[in-house]
Design a protein around this motif. Structure first.
Motif, PDB file in Angstrom:
ATOM      1  N   ALA A 181      16.497  73.077  66.901  1.00  0.00           N
ATOM      2  CA  ALA A 181      15.984  74.191  66.081  1.00  0.00           C
ATOM      3  C   ALA A 181      14.972  73.674  65.051  1.00  0.00           C
ATOM      4  CB  ALA A 181      17.141  74.907  65.400  1.00  0.00           C
ATOM      5  N   LYS A 208      24.468  80.421  70.145  1.00  0.00           N
ATOM      6  CA  LYS A 208      24.972  81.334  69.086  1.00  0.00           C
ATOM      7  C   LYS A 208      24.552  80.837  67.704  1.00  0.00           C
ATOM      8  CE  LYS A 208      29.055  82.683  71.652  1.00  0.00           C
ATOM      9  NZ  LYS A 208      30.331  82.021  71.926  1.00  0.00           N
ATOM     10  N   VAL A 210      21.941  79.045  66.872  1.00  0.00           N
ATOM     11  CA  VAL A 210      20.502  79.270  66.654  1.00  0.00           C
ATOM     12  C   VAL A 210      20.236  80.758  66.409  1.00  0.00           C
ATOM     13  CG1 VAL A 210      18.208  79.144  67.702  1.00  0.00           C
ATOM     14  CG2 VAL A 210      19.784  77.219  67.946  1.00  0.00           C
ATOM     15  N   GLN A 211      20.945  81.610  67.149  1.00  0.00           N
ATOM     16  CA  GLN A 211      20.726  83.061  66.988  1.00  0.00           C
ATOM     17  C   GLN A 211      21.009  83.545  65.570  1.00  0.00           C
ATOM     18  OE1 GLN A 211      23.117  84.397  70.260  1.00  0.00           O
ATOM     19  NE2 GLN A 211      21.332  84.800  71.580  1.00  0.00           N
ATOM     20  N   ARG A 212      21.908  82.816  64.854  1.00  0.00           N
ATOM     21  CA  ARG A 212      22.223  83.226  63.473  1.00  0.00           C
ATOM     22  C   ARG A 212      21.271  82.597  62.467  1.00  0.00           C
ATOM     23  NH1 ARG A 212      28.368  81.440  63.037  1.00  0.00           N
ATOM     24  NH2 ARG A 212      27.361  79.617  63.899  1.00  0.00           N
ATOM     25  N   SER A 213      20.385  81.703  62.948  1.00  0.00           N
ATOM     26  CA  SER A 213      19.593  80.876  62.024  1.00  0.00           C
ATOM     27  C   SER A 213      18.144  81.358  61.916  1.00  0.00           C
ATOM     28  CB  SER A 213      19.596  79.425  62.518  1.00  0.00           C
ATOM     29  OG  SER A 213      18.661  79.279  63.574  1.00  0.00           O
ATOM     30  N   ALA A 216      15.958  81.793  65.105  1.00  0.00           N
ATOM     31  CA  ALA A 216      16.273  82.809  66.116  1.00  0.00           C
ATOM     32  C   ALA A 216      15.023  83.399  66.792  1.00  0.00           C
ATOM     33  CB  ALA A 216      17.124  83.910  65.497  1.00  0.00           C
ATOM     34  N   LEU A 219      13.732  81.231  69.590  1.00  0.00           N
ATOM     35  CA  LEU A 219      14.574  81.285  70.798  1.00  0.00           C
ATOM     36  C   LEU A 219      14.243  82.555  71.577  1.00  0.00           C
ATOM     37  CD1 LEU A 219      17.082  79.952  72.265  1.00  0.00           C
ATOM     38  CD2 LEU A 219      18.502  81.508  70.923  1.00  0.00           C
ATOM     39  N   LYS A 220      14.105  83.636  70.850  1.00  0.00           N
ATOM     40  CA  LYS A 220      13.827  84.937  71.464  1.00  0.00           C
ATOM     41  C   LYS A 220      12.480  84.910  72.208  1.00  0.00           C
ATOM     42  CE  LYS A 220      14.227  89.760  70.356  1.00  0.00           C
ATOM     43  NZ  LYS A 220      13.467  90.622  69.484  1.00  0.00           N
TER      44      LYS A 220
END
Ligand code: SAH
Length: 312
Positions: A181, A208, A210-213, A216, A219-220
């Protein structure tokens, strides 16, 4: 290179050398003097015991015959417990505080590295309940660890020139996804950060995390990806890479990773078994490589999934 901020000789993903005893002693004495001065000034009773268990040495119970000076040396807020808190930063309770500590020690020198580590809260990447801002590696399950913050910072500093916007980075043994990340934040949406980890449960957890960071959106948008695979083979799909980081100790430098490095690219990799060195591998424009040792380290092995799950 400045001395490391902590001594964690039995942990993984950390520097192996202890800090200079003189520097530690000087700092601890200064801390005790400062406290004594402030207590005298305020005429307050002694401060409460530290919120953490100190070293075994400082846990020594003070016998009834012990003098006040030995109590001062070994008691709850003693010289040794203060030294221990100074080494590990156990008094630190925020991500910002952790980054500032690493800057004060000279481990983080680059503004960009400080910015990225400040934006990516380590607390989102460590298992729930773990002391996120202590400068130490921590178990994450499956015989793996998240590396110590000073090692994350050291590797980011060593790779900074190869993590410019638009560049490509490969993170082998991506574990919690923290460093992948960080790489993604540095290379940005026009770049590419690829993490490879051979424990599928850790990859699922890292997604998960990374999705909260703050990473995100990367990643998307596909600028950051996390894959299950044997990192010894690299990730040819997005090669060649400007930067390669290996988060586990290899018995020797894997040829596949050298092949996937761009001319001008840099790889940072711990190499060795019991005694390990963090090696910096630079690929020259003619394709030859130059290697130097940066520091002694202690990492979990880069191995097969089965060997790791058996306990090596
Ligand atoms: N850098 C990560 C994890 C460091 S621990 C972090 O700080 O979160 C080293 C990681 O390497 C572990 O997660 C382990 O599962 C992984 N690993 C070990 N051998 C591997 C291999 N052959 N291929 C991919 N991952 C590997």
């Amino acid at each position: 290179m400045p001395p490391p901020p902590v001594a964690t000789p039995l942990a993984c993903g950390s520097r192996h050398r202890a800090p200079s005893p003189l520097k530690l002693l000087a700092a601890a004495v200064a801390a005790v003097e400062a406290r004594t001065r402030s207590v005298r000034r305020r005429r307050l009773p002694p401060s409460p015991p530290p919120p953490v268990a100190p070293l075994a040495l400082s846990r020594r119970p003070s016998s009834s015959s012990s003098s006040s000076s030995s109590h001062h040396l070994f008691g709850g807020n003693s010289l040794f417990s203060q030294m221990e808190r100074y080494w590990t930063g156990r008094g630190i309770s925020s991500n910002k505080g952790l980054v500032e500590q690493l800057q004060n020690y000279g481990v983080i020198r680059s503004k960009k590295v400080a910015e990225v580590m400040e934006k990516l809260d380590r607390g989102l990447f460590v298992p729930e309940g773990a002391p996120a801002y202590v400068d130490s590696p921590m178990p994450i399950g499956h015989n793996a660890t998240i590396s110590a913050p000073h090692m994350h910072a050291t590797c980011l500093e060593l790779l900074e020139k190869n993590l410019q916007p638009g560049m490509r980075a490969l993170d082998i043994g991506s574990g919690t996804g923290y460093l992948t990340a960080c790489f993604a934040m540095m290379v940005g949406l026009q770049g590419r950060a690829v993490g490879v980890e051979h424990i599928s449960e850790l990859v699922a957890d890292s997604v998960k995390n990374v999705q909260r960071s703050a990473a995100a959106p990367l990643l998307k948008e596909g600028a950051l990806s996390l894959h299950v695979g044997d990192g010894r083979l690299g990730w040819p799909e997005h090669a060649p890479y400007d930067a390669i980081h290996v988060g586990a100790a290899a018995p020797e430098i894997p040829k596949a990773l050298v092949d996937q490095l761009k001319p001008g690219g840099r790889m940072v990799i711990p190499v060795g078994n019991v005694f390990q060195d963090l090696k910096v591998v630079d690929k020259n424009s003619d394709g030859s490589i130059s290697v130097h040792d940066e520091t002694s380290v202690r990492y979990v092995p880069l191995t097969s999934r089965d060997a790791q799950l058996r306990g090596f």
